[in-house]
Design an enzyme around this catalytic site. Structure first.
Site, PDB file in Angstrom:
ATOM      1  N   ARG A  19      66.333 -47.075 115.369  1.00  0.00           N
ATOM      2  CA  ARG A  19      66.221 -47.454 114.170  1.00  0.00           C
ATOM      3  C   ARG A  19      65.480 -46.244 113.091  1.00  0.00           C
ATOM      4  NH1 ARG A  19      62.458 -52.698 115.025  1.00  0.00           N
ATOM      5  NH2 ARG A  19      62.372 -51.818 117.197  1.00  0.00           N
ATOM      6  N   LYS A 357      52.760 -11.225  99.252  1.00  0.00           N
ATOM      7  CA  LYS A 357      53.482 -11.268 100.676  1.00  0.00           C
ATOM      8  C   LYS A 357      53.009  -9.977 101.257  1.00  0.00           C
ATOM      9  CE  LYS A 357      56.621  -9.427 102.375  1.00  0.00           C
ATOM     10  NZ  LYS A 357      57.915  -8.697 103.011  1.00  0.00           N
ATOM     11  N   ASN A 383      42.630  -2.813  89.275  1.00  0.00           N
ATOM     12  CA  ASN A 383      43.519  -3.976  88.315  1.00  0.00           C
ATOM     13  C   ASN A 383      44.802  -3.403  88.279  1.00  0.00           C
ATOM     14  OD1 ASN A 383      42.863  -5.950  86.301  1.00  0.00           O
ATOM     15  ND2 ASN A 383      44.237  -4.538  85.242  1.00  0.00           N
TER      16      ASN A 383
END
Ligand code: UD1
Ligand code: CA
Length: 482
Positions: A19, A357, A383
């Site tokens: 099912r 990443k 920065n």
């Protein structure tokens, strides 16, 4: 009360689960970060059984491969033909021999069954000195289940399957959960005597009850306090119901432990996620796998974290983070994608429309806007200007970029790896950095600007730009004459 340690828990999981209408075997369907069967095994393990046995059959290669990874403490027994629950248990005992002590039988598709309920069953079984104790529940609709048939004194006589039941028996609301505690020696003998004279022509484990009772042994039942626990998952409607119930339990545990969950109805947290007190989980947030969240951190809204470690008092908004480490007091998002190998230092920032990443970003360093940082090491206090790309891929291989401490990479830079920007170095806006920049240097790597005076007036005569230029030049001239 300490309960006797079961000699074995046998988890039946050989059935097909048609099912579900799925390529995936039923017991491997996932909820709250674990397969159905692993939820059952987790509850069973809480009783510290000497042996954990899973009966596999349908799609057994996949189930066995999964268990080898997720549950190496499990012994699998193959039931090649699914000829009933009694046959499944008989197959186990033929494979491993008679088990001396308490044997629990459960199913792989009842993820809501709690360790506490199993413990109550074993307590009742031992306390009453039963040969078998069945876990039952009184349910609003017992259709499809075996019914518990008792005599006028309330003693359990037998379990009758729906298909074999008379109309009066079908009217009984007490159902068989399929979970039992058996005396192992008596089980081994009785399960051999189970016949197949029933509507389905199968060996019913339920028949063991009447066999033992007729032999003069004590047969008992323990009624589960909450029938929801014994409901199995047979289709995807029941799967989503079970997921909701389990998730609610997990959220309640976190809230009781001091975590604020602003909107439980839109928050999904896997079993095993760790959250320290005073963390706040905002709406529409999902925490998956081995994620942990430090004290006072705020996650969400609309964030999905998988296998991600978030430090104390960090803030993560509208972000997708996978295999990332976010330092204490750091800030992520809104709208950031942290991919595996991202490590953001304390007080660091990965801002808006930033993808990272395999990138280590040091303490206090900031990557605030519209940037891709792939395969990079950025020191502390640096920065990165808006709209930079760490160009890591030459079409064949990936290369690494290093930015030192307190560096200032200008806006719209391409850092073409492999390349280094030294400590304290600057790069000019719009630069394409292909060569290393020494510490403290300013790198300018862009075309020099050239203005061609009067070009628009000559080449775009009659346009609104030409008219605007004419007015501005006239005003300048007038100002110059004053
Ligand atoms: C069984 C019980 C029923 C009970 C219900 C609860 C029997 C005869 N009936 O019914 O009284 O109310 O569970 O859900 O026991 N399985 C095997 N090998 C087999 C057959 C089944 O491993 O040969 C496993 C299945 O994978 C499943 C579990 O046993 O996890 C139950 O099997 P299922 O066919 O769903 O039993 P029911 O007929 O629903
Ligand atoms: Ca069933």
């Amino acid at each position: 009360m300490s309960v006797p340690r079961p000699a074995a828990v046998i988890v039946l999981a050989a059935g097909e689960g048609t099912r579900m209408k799925s390529r995936t075997p039923k017991v491997l369907h996932e909820l709250c970060g674990r397969a159905l069967v692993d939820h059952m095994l987790g509850a069973a393990r809480g009783l510290r059984p000497e042996r954990l046995i899973v009966v596999v059959g349908h799609a057994r290669e996949r189930v066995e491969a999964h268990l080898a990874e997720s549950a190496p403490d499990v012994l699998t027994v193959v039931q090649s033909r699914q000829n009933g629950t009694g046959h499944a248990v008989r197959t186990v005992l033929e494979a491993v021999g008679t088990i001396n002590g308490t044997v629990l039988v459960t199913y792989g598709d009842t993820p809501l069954l709690r360790e506490e309920t199993l413990r109550e069953l074993v307590e009742r079984h031992a306390g009453d000195g039963n040969a078998v104790t069945v876990l039952t529940a009184v349910v609003p609709d017992p259709t499809g289940y075996g019914r518990i048939i008792r005599d006028s004194t309330g003693a359990v006589l037998e379990i009758v399957e729906e298909k074999d039941a008379t109309p009066e028996q079908r009217a009984v609301a007490e159902m068989n959960s399929g979970v039992y505690a058996f005396d192992g020696l008596l089980l081994a003998d009785a399960v051999k005597r189970v016949g197949v004279a029933n509507a389905q022509g199968e060996e019913y484990l339920t028949d063991v009850l009447s066999i033992l009772r007729e032999d003069g042994h004590r047969v008992g039942a323990h009624i589960a306090a909450d029938y929801v626990e014994v409901e199995g998952v047979n289709d995807r409607v029941q799967l989503s119901f079970a997921r909701r119930v389990l998730n609610d339990r997990i959220l309640r545990d976190h809230m009781r432990a001091g975590v604020t969950i602003v909107d439980p109805s839109s928050t999904w947290i896997d079993a095993g996620v760790v959250i320290e007190p005073d963390a706040v989980i905002h709406p529409d947030t999902q925490l998956h796998g081995a994620t942990s969240v430090g004290a006072g951190a705020a996650i969400g809204p609309a964030s999905t974290l998988t296998d991600t470690v978030v430090g104390e008092d960090a803030v993560v908004r509208n972000a997708v983070c996978e295999g990332a480490e976010i330092g204490a007091q750091a800030s992520v998002g809104p709208y950031a994608y942290l991919r595996p190998g991202t490590r953001l230092g304390r007080k660091g920032k990965i801002g808006t429309y930033v993808e990272t990443k395999n990138a280590s970003i040091g303490e206090g360093s900031k990557v605030p806007h519209l940037t891709y940082v792939g395969d990079a090491t950025i020191g502390s206090g640096s920065n990165i200007g808006a709209a930079c790309v760490f160009v890591n891929y030459d079409g064949v291989e990936k290369h690494h970029t290093v930015v030192g401490d307190h560096a200032r990479v200008g806006s719209d830079n391409m850092l073409v790896a492999p390349v280094r920007v030294g400590d304290g170095a600057y790069t000019a806006a719009g630069s394409v950095i292909t060569n290393d920049v020494p510490p403290g240097a300013m790198a300018v790597a862009r075309g020099r600007q050239r203005n061609i005076e009067g070009w628009v007036t000559r080449r775009r005569a009659g346009t609104s730009s030409a008219e605007a230029a004419r007015l501005a030049l006239a005003a300048q001239e007038e100002a110059g004459q004053e």
